[in-house]
Design a protein around this motif. Structure first.
Motif, short mmCIF file in Angstrom:
data_model
loop_
_atom_site.label_atom_id
_atom_site.label_comp_id
_atom_site.label_asym_id
_atom_site.label_seq_id
_atom_site.Cartn_x
_atom_site.Cartn_y
_atom_site.Cartn_z
N UNK A 277 5.17 -4.56 8.46
CA UNK A 277 6.43 -3.87 8.12
C UNK A 277 7.40 -4.77 7.39
N UNK A 278 7.35 -6.09 7.66
CA UNK A 278 8.28 -6.98 6.96
C UNK A 278 7.93 -7.14 5.48
N UNK A 279 6.71 -6.74 5.10
CA UNK A 279 6.30 -6.78 3.69
C UNK A 279 6.50 -5.42 3.04
N UNK A 280 6.15 -4.34 3.75
CA UNK A 280 6.32 -2.97 3.24
C UNK A 280 6.64 -2.09 4.45
N UNK A 281 7.82 -1.52 4.47
CA UNK A 281 8.28 -0.75 5.63
C UNK A 281 7.43 0.49 5.89
N UNK A 282 6.68 0.96 4.87
CA UNK A 282 5.84 2.15 5.07
C UNK A 282 4.48 1.82 5.68
N UNK A 283 4.19 0.53 5.80
CA UNK A 283 2.93 0.07 6.38
C UNK A 283 1.70 0.76 5.77
N UNK A 284 1.50 0.63 4.47
CA UNK A 284 0.29 1.20 3.87
C UNK A 284 -0.96 0.45 4.34
N UNK A 285 -2.11 1.02 4.05
CA UNK A 285 -3.39 0.42 4.42
C UNK A 285 -4.03 -0.23 3.19
N UNK A 286 -4.59 -1.40 3.38
CA UNK A 286 -5.43 -2.01 2.36
C UNK A 286 -6.87 -1.77 2.79
N UNK A 287 -7.65 -1.12 1.95
CA UNK A 287 -8.98 -0.64 2.31
C UNK A 287 -10.02 -1.19 1.34
N UNK A 288 -11.15 -1.66 1.89
CA UNK A 288 -12.25 -2.16 1.06
C UNK A 288 -13.33 -1.08 0.93
#
Length: 607
Positions: A277-288
């Motif tokens: 959250x401290x990087x992006x408040x929407x908390x997206x997912x990084x997916x492989x």
């Protein structure tokens, strides 16, 4: 590489009646779910016969040079560079910002400093058997500062101090019934893991594990299709990639409720992380997305997809640092790279070669080679370029290949983790078919007389002749070799050679069958074999890192090259499976050596 005694082994010869005793172990595999079963293995028809032995000859000294590979009379050229992190999968970041990398097929965990590029091993399979690091997959650091490891083949979660040391089992018995744990993540002080359930369409689970090891693991959610590396968001839900279903599940680990996001992918997905959250408040997912090599950013609520980077297929795991840097591992190729969002490319953390563990090497008509690289089958071009022909878990049902050979426009490959079979892959059509099965650990594969293949089986300690069209059953040529380290066919003299890597021998037998002859004894872990035009043999002695020339008529030996660091074993829970170096002798006099210990291929060119 085991003991290397001078006593000639008792070898079985091809025949019509009788029973050849086999090692009592077999490997069962159903579309990718590996289970080692200690079962009886039936015998093959054929009498057991004593081999004809020749006296042991003294070998020229082959000491290991301090400055790498050296070969008198040859120019040493690197055809394919070494790979410092072969078969990379699990990733974690320690408090100092250093990467921790698991290498499942090497039973190894290493710490990598992305600034200094220093690599330090902190755990491997040499610990006591009860708590060994066995096929380590996903990793995570706990709030207590310790490293927690999903150990697949031992079906357990291990705790390891951040600087290494003896692992401690804290979560035994995590399995879907076939394979062990894969994904692992903390939510606060609570530790959770997924069981791999590697059969496409089978059901896996999420387990809660007591980090202290006091309480047994408990299943908290079920009915997940091949759950891979997962993560938690601040809402307390676990976001779990379902590998072959190519979708993302939302799991409430408190209630066991499972739902799915509305986003789908075009190929298997192997891991995801929630952006803090401290990087992006929407908390997206990084997916492989492993099948395409794509790194995606996915809206956790909207399901929108944005391409972050394009890499090679085979992506396995990822980590996000406190500063927002994203690192990804590639299991098929074997590397760790950083996402460059500006160029949408993956940037190497370390200089890396394209191979993980080349264990078998066969020349092709165009001057290149087909190599079995454990996690893939590759075509090595004459200039060192590498093209992948088939990849672990991504192309059809290929699993671990230890032998590969091209005949015309077909590639034949062994696969000991998918039922112990020999398969044929049409390069033009992409179609696959089974040529023969019922092996335990088929490794080296050579072309025999017209219409046949020669197969070495490490688990059975035997060499077989197999009809290339699949029309007949495998016929034993040699038995009683212990672990088959290498195989060669002298077409000019109709002789088959094989090495016993754990008993230090090289033996021969007429390709039509007959009494075997012991060509040499007392070798130091003999593995790959090649026949030169003059009929002499080249043998890779893995325990000393030497290439030795042997006169099969007298047993006399001469050291050709030294300095190869190729002494490496395989997965120790599968004791009959070793990773073997191989050697090829070309008509122009070149000698080519593949080294599974560092992923390199080296050419020795006559001066």
């Amino acid at each position: 590489m085991g003991s290397h005694g001078n006593t000639p082994p008792q070898l079985g010869a091809k025949g019509r009646t009788g029973v050849i005793p086999r090692r009592r172990a077999s490997l069962w595999m159903e579309r990718g779910a590996a289970v080692l079963l200690v079962l009886g293995v039936s015998g093959l028809a054929g009498p057991v016969a004593s081999a004809t032995a020749r006296p042991t000859q003294s070998a020229q000294d082959c000491s290991v040079p301090v400055n790498g590979v050296q070969a008198s009379g040859y120019q040493v050229e690197q055809l394919v560079p070494r790979n410092p992190l072969p078969a990379s999968n699990g990733l974690a970041v320690d408090p100092q910002g250093r990467l921790v990398v698991a290498q499942a097929f090497f039973n190894s965990i290493s710490r990598v400093d992305p600034v200094t590029r220093q690599v330090v091993n902190i755990a491997n399979g040499s610990q006591p058997a009860a708590d060994q690091v066995q096929t380590p997959d996903d990793l995570t650091f706990g709030p207590d500062g310790n490293l927690y490891v999903a150990s697949v083949f031992s079906k357990s979660i291990l705790r390891v101090s951040p600087n290494g040391g003896t692992p401690v089992t804290v979560g035994p018995g995590i399995t879907d019934g076939n394979t062990g744990p894969n994904g692992i993540a903390f939510r606060g002080n609570r530790l959770f893991a997924s069981d791999l359930a590697f059969v496409p369409g089978s059901k896996g689970s999420i387990w809660e594990v007591d980090p202290s090891g006091t309480k047994p693991p408990v299943q908290v959610a079920r009915d997940l299709e091949v759950p891979e590396g997962f993560d938690f968001a601040s809402n307390g839900l676990a976001y779990v990639p379902e590998m072959y279903a190519a979708r993302i599940a939302k799991v409430n680990v408190d209630t066991g409720q499972v739902s799915r996001l509305g986003v789908r992918f075009d190929s298997p997905i192997t891991a995801l992380k929630v952006v803090p959250r401290n990087i992006d408040s929407t908390e997206p997912l990084i997916v492989l997305e492993a099948g395409t090599g794509k790194v995606w950013k996915v809206g956790r609520t909207s399901g929108s997809k944005t391409l972050l980077a394009q890499g090679e297929p085979g992506l396995d795991n990822l980590q996000i640092t406190k500063g927002g840097a994203v690192y990804v591992s590639n299991f098929v190729r074997g590397n760790v790279r950083q996402v460059d969002a500006r160029t949408k490319k993956l940037v190497p953390v370390l200089p890396d070669g394209p191979l993980s563990a080349p264990v078998s090497l066969n020349p092709t008509a165009d001057g290149g080679f087909v190599a079995a690289d454990l996690t893939s089958v590759v075509k090595i071009q004459a200039d060192g370029g590498v093209d992948r022909v088939s990849r672990f878990a991504l192309d059809d049902v290929q699993m671990i290949s230890s032998g590969a050979l091209q005949i015309g426009r077909d590639v034949y490959l062994t696969d000991w983790l998918a039922g112990g079979k020999i398969s044929k892959l049409g390069l033009d059509t992409g179609t696959r078919s089974t040529v023969a099965d019922g092996f335990v650990a088929p490794v080296h594969l050579r072309q025999g007389p017209q219409g046949t293949l020669l197969v070495g089986d490490q688990g059975l300690g035997s060499v077989f002749s197999v009809p290339v069209d699949g029309s007949g059953s495998p016929a034993p040529l040699l038995t009683g070799l212990g672990s088959v380290g290498g195989l060669a066919f002298d077409a000019a003299r109709d002789v088959v050679y094989a090495s016993g890597s754990d008993n230090g021998t090289v033996v021969s037998v007429p390709v039509s069958g007959g009494t075997p002859t012991v060509v040499a004894t007392g070798l130091a872990g003999p593995e790959g074999i090649a026949v030169r035009r003059d009929g002499s043999l080249l043998v890779a002695e893995a325990a000393t890192g030497c290439i030795t020339r042997i006169d099969p008529s007298s047993g006399a030996r001469t050291a050709v090259a030294g300095g190869f660091k190729m002494n490496i074993r395989g997965i120790s829970l599968l004791p009959f499976v070793n990773y073997t170096a191989d050697v090829a002798a070309l008509d122009n006099g070149d000698i080519v050596v593949s080294n599974p210990a560092d992923g390199s291929v080296t050419t020795l060119v006559p001066r």
